[in-house]
Design a protein around this motif. Sequence first.
Motif, PDB file in Angstrom:
ATOM      1  N   ARG A  90      63.699  33.307  68.391  1.00  0.00           N
ATOM      2  CA  ARG A  90      65.344  33.172  68.609  1.00  0.00           C
ATOM      3  C   ARG A  90      65.719  31.749  68.246  1.00  0.00           C
ATOM      4  NH1 ARG A  90      66.613  37.005  73.739  1.00  0.00           N
ATOM      5  NH2 ARG A  90      65.692  38.731  72.965  1.00  0.00           N
ATOM      6  N   TYR A  91      64.835  30.847  67.635  1.00  0.00           N
ATOM      7  CA  TYR A  91      65.397  29.566  67.114  1.00  0.00           C
ATOM      8  C   TYR A  91      65.636  30.186  65.551  1.00  0.00           C
ATOM      9  CZ  TYR A  91      64.722  26.929  71.078  1.00  0.00           C
ATOM     10  OH  TYR A  91      64.661  26.134  72.223  1.00  0.00           O
ATOM     11  N   ASN A  92      66.605  29.260  64.871  1.00  0.00           N
ATOM     12  CA  ASN A  92      66.604  29.430  63.365  1.00  0.00           C
ATOM     13  C   ASN A  92      65.233  29.332  62.909  1.00  0.00           C
ATOM     14  OD1 ASN A  92      67.037  27.896  60.786  1.00  0.00           O
ATOM     15  ND2 ASN A  92      68.908  28.931  60.983  1.00  0.00           N
ATOM     16  N   HIS A  93      65.131  30.396  61.849  1.00  0.00           N
ATOM     17  CA  HIS A  93      63.623  30.270  61.460  1.00  0.00           C
ATOM     18  C   HIS A  93      63.434  29.359  60.299  1.00  0.00           C
ATOM     19  CE1 HIS A  93      63.324  35.113  62.055  1.00  0.00           C
ATOM     20  NE2 HIS A  93      63.578  34.236  63.199  1.00  0.00           N
ATOM     21  N   ALA A  94      64.500  28.865  59.441  1.00  0.00           N
ATOM     22  CA  ALA A  94      64.039  27.727  58.584  1.00  0.00           C
ATOM     23  C   ALA A  94      63.769  26.464  59.313  1.00  0.00           C
ATOM     24  CB  ALA A  94      65.294  27.845  57.783  1.00  0.00           C
ATOM     25  N   ALA A  95      64.801  26.345  60.541  1.00  0.00           N
ATOM     26  CA  ALA A  95      64.560  25.043  61.349  1.00  0.00           C
ATOM     27  C   ALA A  95      62.959  25.195  62.061  1.00  0.00           C
ATOM     28  CB  ALA A  95      65.640  24.858  62.147  1.00  0.00           C
ATOM     29  N   MET A  96      62.773  26.073  62.694  1.00  0.00           N
ATOM     30  CA  MET A  96      61.311  26.467  63.268  1.00  0.00           C
ATOM     31  C   MET A  96      60.361  26.354  62.352  1.00  0.00           C
ATOM     32  SD  MET A  96      59.480  26.977  65.816  1.00  0.00           S
ATOM     33  CE  MET A  96      60.473  27.562  67.255  1.00  0.00           C
ATOM     34  N   ARG A  97      60.290  26.810  61.066  1.00  0.00           N
ATOM     35  CA  ARG A  97      59.372  26.775  60.189  1.00  0.00           C
ATOM     36  C   ARG A  97      59.144  25.300  59.695  1.00  0.00           C
ATOM     37  NH1 ARG A  97      57.311  29.800  55.340  1.00  0.00           N
ATOM     38  NH2 ARG A  97      56.815  28.181  53.633  1.00  0.00           N
ATOM     39  N   SER A  98      60.282  24.478  59.310  1.00  0.00           N
ATOM     40  CA  SER A  98      60.152  23.128  59.193  1.00  0.00           C
ATOM     41  C   SER A  98      59.593  22.432  60.221  1.00  0.00           C
ATOM     42  CB  SER A  98      61.448  22.567  59.042  1.00  0.00           C
ATOM     43  OG  SER A  98      61.397  21.301  58.800  1.00  0.00           O
ATOM     44  N   ASN A  99      59.823  22.425  61.384  1.00  0.00           N
ATOM     45  CA  ASN A  99      59.521  21.936  62.506  1.00  0.00           C
ATOM     46  C   ASN A  99      57.802  22.145  62.835  1.00  0.00           C
ATOM     47  OD1 ASN A  99      61.633  20.250  63.071  1.00  0.00           O
ATOM     48  ND2 ASN A  99      62.604  22.122  64.419  1.00  0.00           N
ATOM     49  N   CYS A 100      57.479  23.385  62.758  1.00  0.00           N
ATOM     50  CA  CYS A 100      56.112  23.736  63.012  1.00  0.00           C
ATOM     51  C   CYS A 100      55.068  23.150  61.991  1.00  0.00           C
ATOM     52  CB  CYS A 100      55.760  25.218  63.009  1.00  0.00           C
ATOM     53  SG  CYS A 100      56.596  26.003  64.631  1.00  0.00           S
ATOM     54  N   GLU A 101      55.718  23.171  60.824  1.00  0.00           N
ATOM     55  CA  GLU A 101      54.835  22.785  59.467  1.00  0.00           C
ATOM     56  C   GLU A 101      54.724  21.276  59.623  1.00  0.00           C
ATOM     57  OE1 GLU A 101      54.117  22.946  54.580  1.00  0.00           O
ATOM     58  OE2 GLU A 101      55.572  24.196  55.838  1.00  0.00           O
ATOM     59  N   TYR A 102      55.936  20.563  60.110  1.00  0.00           N
ATOM     60  CA  TYR A 102      55.626  19.253  60.126  1.00  0.00           C
ATOM     61  C   TYR A 102      54.926  18.636  61.186  1.00  0.00           C
ATOM     62  CZ  TYR A 102      57.128  14.185  60.881  1.00  0.00           C
ATOM     63  OH  TYR A 102      57.140  12.678  60.767  1.00  0.00           O
ATOM     64  N   ILE A 103      54.870  19.537  62.428  1.00  0.00           N
ATOM     65  CA  ILE A 103      53.922  19.139  63.753  1.00  0.00           C
ATOM     66  C   ILE A 103      52.468  19.362  63.148  1.00  0.00           C
ATOM     67  CG2 ILE A 103      53.261  19.922  66.070  1.00  0.00           C
ATOM     68  CD1 ILE A 103      56.267  20.515  66.549  1.00  0.00           C
ATOM     69  N   LEU A 104      52.193  20.476  62.337  1.00  0.00           N
ATOM     70  CA  LEU A 104      50.911  20.857  62.282  1.00  0.00           C
ATOM     71  C   LEU A 104      50.415  19.602  61.018  1.00  0.00           C
ATOM     72  CD1 LEU A 104      51.234  24.571  62.107  1.00  0.00           C
ATOM     73  CD2 LEU A 104      49.854  23.336  63.854  1.00  0.00           C
ATOM     74  N   ARG A 105      51.242  19.170  60.213  1.00  0.00           N
ATOM     75  CA  ARG A 105      50.580  18.351  59.144  1.00  0.00           C
ATOM     76  C   ARG A 105      50.716  16.851  59.520  1.00  0.00           C
ATOM     77  NH1 ARG A 105      50.181  20.077  53.898  1.00  0.00           N
ATOM     78  NH2 ARG A 105      50.961  22.221  53.350  1.00  0.00           N
ATOM     79  N   HIS A 106      52.005  16.477  60.262  1.00  0.00           N
ATOM     80  CA  HIS A 106      52.229  14.917  60.181  1.00  0.00           C
ATOM     81  C   HIS A 106      51.717  14.627  61.780  1.00  0.00           C
ATOM     82  CE1 HIS A 106      53.890  14.921  56.442  1.00  0.00           C
ATOM     83  NE2 HIS A 106      54.628  15.872  56.587  1.00  0.00           N
ATOM     84  N   ILE A 107      51.809  15.449  62.596  1.00  0.00           N
ATOM     85  CA  ILE A 107      51.342  14.973  64.160  1.00  0.00           C
ATOM     86  C   ILE A 107      49.729  15.453  64.367  1.00  0.00           C
ATOM     87  CG2 ILE A 107      51.714  15.461  66.343  1.00  0.00           C
ATOM     88  CD1 ILE A 107      54.594  15.541  65.825  1.00  0.00           C
ATOM     89  N   PHE A 108      49.443  16.798  64.005  1.00  0.00           N
ATOM     90  CA  PHE A 108      48.116  17.140  64.254  1.00  0.00           C
ATOM     91  C   PHE A 108      47.331  16.934  62.918  1.00  0.00           C
ATOM     92  CE2 PHE A 108      49.276  20.814  67.168  1.00  0.00           C
ATOM     93  CZ  PHE A 108      49.766  20.060  67.863  1.00  0.00           C
ATOM     94  N   GLY A 109      47.755  16.473  61.844  1.00  0.00           N
ATOM     95  CA  GLY A 109      46.862  16.169  60.649  1.00  0.00           C
ATOM     96  C   GLY A 109      46.138  17.325  59.877  1.00  0.00           C
ATOM     97  N   GLU A 110      46.883  18.491  59.991  1.00  0.00           N
ATOM     98  CA  GLU A 110      46.262  19.720  59.354  1.00  0.00           C
ATOM     99  C   GLU A 110      46.822  19.499  57.793  1.00  0.00           C
ATOM    100  OE1 GLU A 110      44.223  21.776  60.427  1.00  0.00           O
ATOM    101  OE2 GLU A 110      44.300  21.327  62.535  1.00  0.00           O
ATOM    102  N   PRO A 111      45.843  20.035  56.964  1.00  0.00           N
ATOM    103  CA  PRO A 111      44.525  20.636  56.975  1.00  0.00           C
ATOM    104  C   PRO A 111      43.557  19.529  57.474  1.00  0.00           C
ATOM    105  CG  PRO A 111      45.187  21.235  54.899  1.00  0.00           C
ATOM    106  CD  PRO A 111      46.314  20.145  55.639  1.00  0.00           C
ATOM    107  N   TYR A 112      42.714  19.719  58.543  1.00  0.00           N
ATOM    108  CA  TYR A 112      41.867  18.879  59.038  1.00  0.00           C
ATOM    109  C   TYR A 112      40.580  18.431  58.441  1.00  0.00           C
ATOM    110  CZ  TYR A 112      38.834  16.587  62.608  1.00  0.00           C
ATOM    111  OH  TYR A 112      37.948  15.731  63.206  1.00  0.00           O
ATOM    112  N   ASN A 113      40.079  17.501  58.252  1.00  0.00           N
ATOM    113  CA  ASN A 113      38.848  17.064  57.557  1.00  0.00           C
ATOM    114  C   ASN A 113      37.874  17.002  58.772  1.00  0.00           C
ATOM    115  OD1 ASN A 113      36.418  16.193  56.514  1.00  0.00           O
ATOM    116  ND2 ASN A 113      37.374  14.541  55.055  1.00  0.00           N
ATOM    117  N   ALA A 114      36.979  17.773  59.030  1.00  0.00           N
ATOM    118  CA  ALA A 114      36.203  17.501  60.321  1.00  0.00           C
ATOM    119  C   ALA A 114      35.245  16.561  60.053  1.00  0.00           C
ATOM    120  CB  ALA A 114      35.292  19.109  60.452  1.00  0.00           C
TER     121      ALA A 114
END
Length: 911
Positions: free
Chosen positions: A786-810
């Motif tokens: 129930r959050y704006n889809h475009a905003a949620m998509r942007s935030n999840c991708e940012y967290i995954l890429r720039h905070i979690f470092g995905e895709p991850y090189n094991a």
Amino acid sequence: MFRLIFEASARRWAWSLVALAALLWAGVTLAQPVSGPPERMGDVSRQLAQAKARFFARMAARETQMTASQASYDVSYYHLNLTMTPSTKIVSGTVRMEAQVVAGPISSVDVDLYTNMVVDSVKAVGGGLLANSHANDILTITLDRAYSTGEHLAFDITYHGTPSSSAGAFGFDTHAGLDLIWSLSEPFGARSWWPCKDYPDDKADSVDISIRVPSSLIVASNGLLRSTTDNGDGTKTYNWAERYPIATYLVSVAIYPYTVFSRYYHYSPTDSMEIRNFIYPDHVSSVTGLCNMVPDMITAFAGYFGQYPFINEKYGQAEFNWSGGMEHQTCTSLGAWAEYIVCHELSHMWWGDMITCKTFNHVWLNEGFATYAEALWAEHAYGWSAYEQQMQSAKYLGPGTIYCPDLSDWDRIFDSNLSYNKASWVLHMLRGVVGDSTFFSILKTYHTSQYEYGSCTTEEFRDICEQVSGRDLHQFFHEWIYEEGFPEYMYSWSSDPVGGGYSITLDISQLQQNYVFNMPIRIAVTTAVGETTLVVGDSLATQQFTLAVNDQPTKVDLDKDEWILRMVSGSMADARLDRGILVVNGVEWSSYGTEITTAYADSIFWGSLPISFWDIFAAPSGGYPSNLPHPLGHGDVPADTLKRFSAVVWIGNNYDGDLASWYNAPIMGYLKAGGNVLLLTRMGQDFVYESLREYLGIQWAEAAQNTTGRATSVYTGLVDMAKLGTQSYNAVFDTSSVGGESRTIFVQLTLFAVPRGLGVWRHPSLPGTVRPDGGQCVFISGRPYRYNHAAMRSNCEYILRHIFGEPYNAAGVVDGGSVGQLMLSQNTPNPFGSSTRIAFSLPKSADVKLGIYDVRGRELAALVNQKLDAGKHDVVWNGQDQAGRRVAAGVYWCLLESGDKSVSRKMVVLK
């Protein structure tokens, strides 16, 4: 009492004082029975609970403490001789009270009665009028002389008035346009409509209830109907007699032009007891099936507990306008019909009515027992798997003690998580500790003990358990009733051949911080020839055990069958964390329809990154959105699956069982290994259990669940998220308490007195045991769909890429360089006055930015913005912004960024 709460995760019926319309709005037809193994709940539990809390808040203001006068006498008898007039909404008549002095001499008697009820006179039985005063909901009666210990008192109180609507204990109501009168007095509401000593530990030995009403009405009440008298003036008087001891809150009336029909409990080949049903005529066809189940339920519970306690009278069920059920002695009041409501209220005849909690501090002896009785009925009617399903539905891993410390908070007394659900697990665990035979012997002994038809405390029940079992159970009851939380076990094992068999070295740690539990733990050891169960007595924060088995072990499971309310994480030493992102769906498809399928179709939880998918639920009837990969599996996520992925995105909801799957996932072990977790869910205080809350570094604020709005970003790179629909049942946290390795990333700005946190990120400075830069956890509060889809998509991708470092090189190798990680140490000193030193290290030569930010995410000073060599570096900040101005005292953030990696630290500036 059974509170009807449509509690998603638990699928648990509990009670609520909300208008019937609210349930109809939720799509529940209260008159329709629901049969079969545990019912699915609707999606309005927290709304109902909040409404109940507001309702109780009004009532709690009227509660009083027992006076010294009340403690000096013991009630033996009441006779309620009352006229109830629907047209004027007035209750009038006389209540006779008889009592014995237990701490004389006394010359006055205090009786509970709300002050809005008018006392016409008080008269000694066989004597004259007695002086009285009525204030602060206490009627003080001056006796004709001083009475000594052992002497008998008897007086008649004549009164009239309209019972207070704010008390919620008595109603002049209607159904289908016809008059309806009902009472529901738990916990301290009897005093709102009749004078009494209104505390559960003083039961009258017997009560007569004579009710005069218009002739069209039928009165259902306690005990046996002795007579019905036509008064010749358009009224009738119903004379009910209860000859078993009864607490005041269990005295009841339910009055309506009912359809009355009977079923019978045959407790011997030649004897039977009537089960009398008082049903709205327009509901008879829809509830008859459930009424027909009651004889079998009584038979089952009599087998488990001992004979039905009021066998010489009856069991009854009377409808009223209330969204749940109430276990009035010998005549339950029901406003919602479902199999597990019916059996819950019936079981209260043993636990709550026959034996009543001495004070409501120990209300778990009523409600925990009745909730556990639901599981016993499931076991009896549907088998062991149904029992297990009921216990899973009652699992609660949140804060709070089962013992209720505050009787002024009525909502706390009837907390569905603590007094009902967790309390039912105490009995389940007791069964596991002592074994089936001893456990049911305990219940039957309790039934026939000195507390039969009396009242009891936790300690008195504990003593019965010890007497029957021969065990010292002091610590068991202390840790589960008076301590908070639950054990969080982390374990590992190894084996070596010894002699003709194998020796297993088993290491168990308890991760929770508040209390170390002492529990016997079943250890299931699997070998090529089968499974062997051994028991260890775990009582330390870290403990090692040596076990012997005949064959080489291939698997060791701790508490495999869940006889303990706990969380378990096995060793993650073999975790690979190399398969990228696993998205776990915890939203039940059929209940949310296009709301959730559209969210997945828009890829809002992972953006453009590749994912694997796991679904806690069965596939949606219309199939999965085309962009979702085929699920790896359904139900609980196995540890062996979890440990393969470098990041997990968990979409929670707490509806229809997904919370139990979250509890069963070894999330803490996964984080400690270096896996990264993005948790997106409503009902955060249920999902973020205590050790995870401590890991995130947050303190809850406001109520457990709130209606929130826009999620405002306070972290560069993340964007605000507007709501698409109602953002209800959300947890918020205190942003001022967030520190150390955690930082707030989203806030709610407008709905509370101060901004409250909706999102938090914890980046531990120490490496995970498997992944050196992992163990990060992000929690975002709210219904993610129930959050704006475009905003949620942007935030999840940012967290995954720039905070979690995905895709991850094991392999942990960047550009063919050295293995390492971006590190930012805590500034020293901290807090500081004039200046502080900030140290950091780089795994390779890289462009680096080091900046100071305020709590709103605004950059105040850029300390480093250049390419630096690999290795250790440090810089001094003088507490000034970019313009050379001294910053105000307060909390600030230091953020280190290099490439797509970043790490931050909280710092405090003093004047």
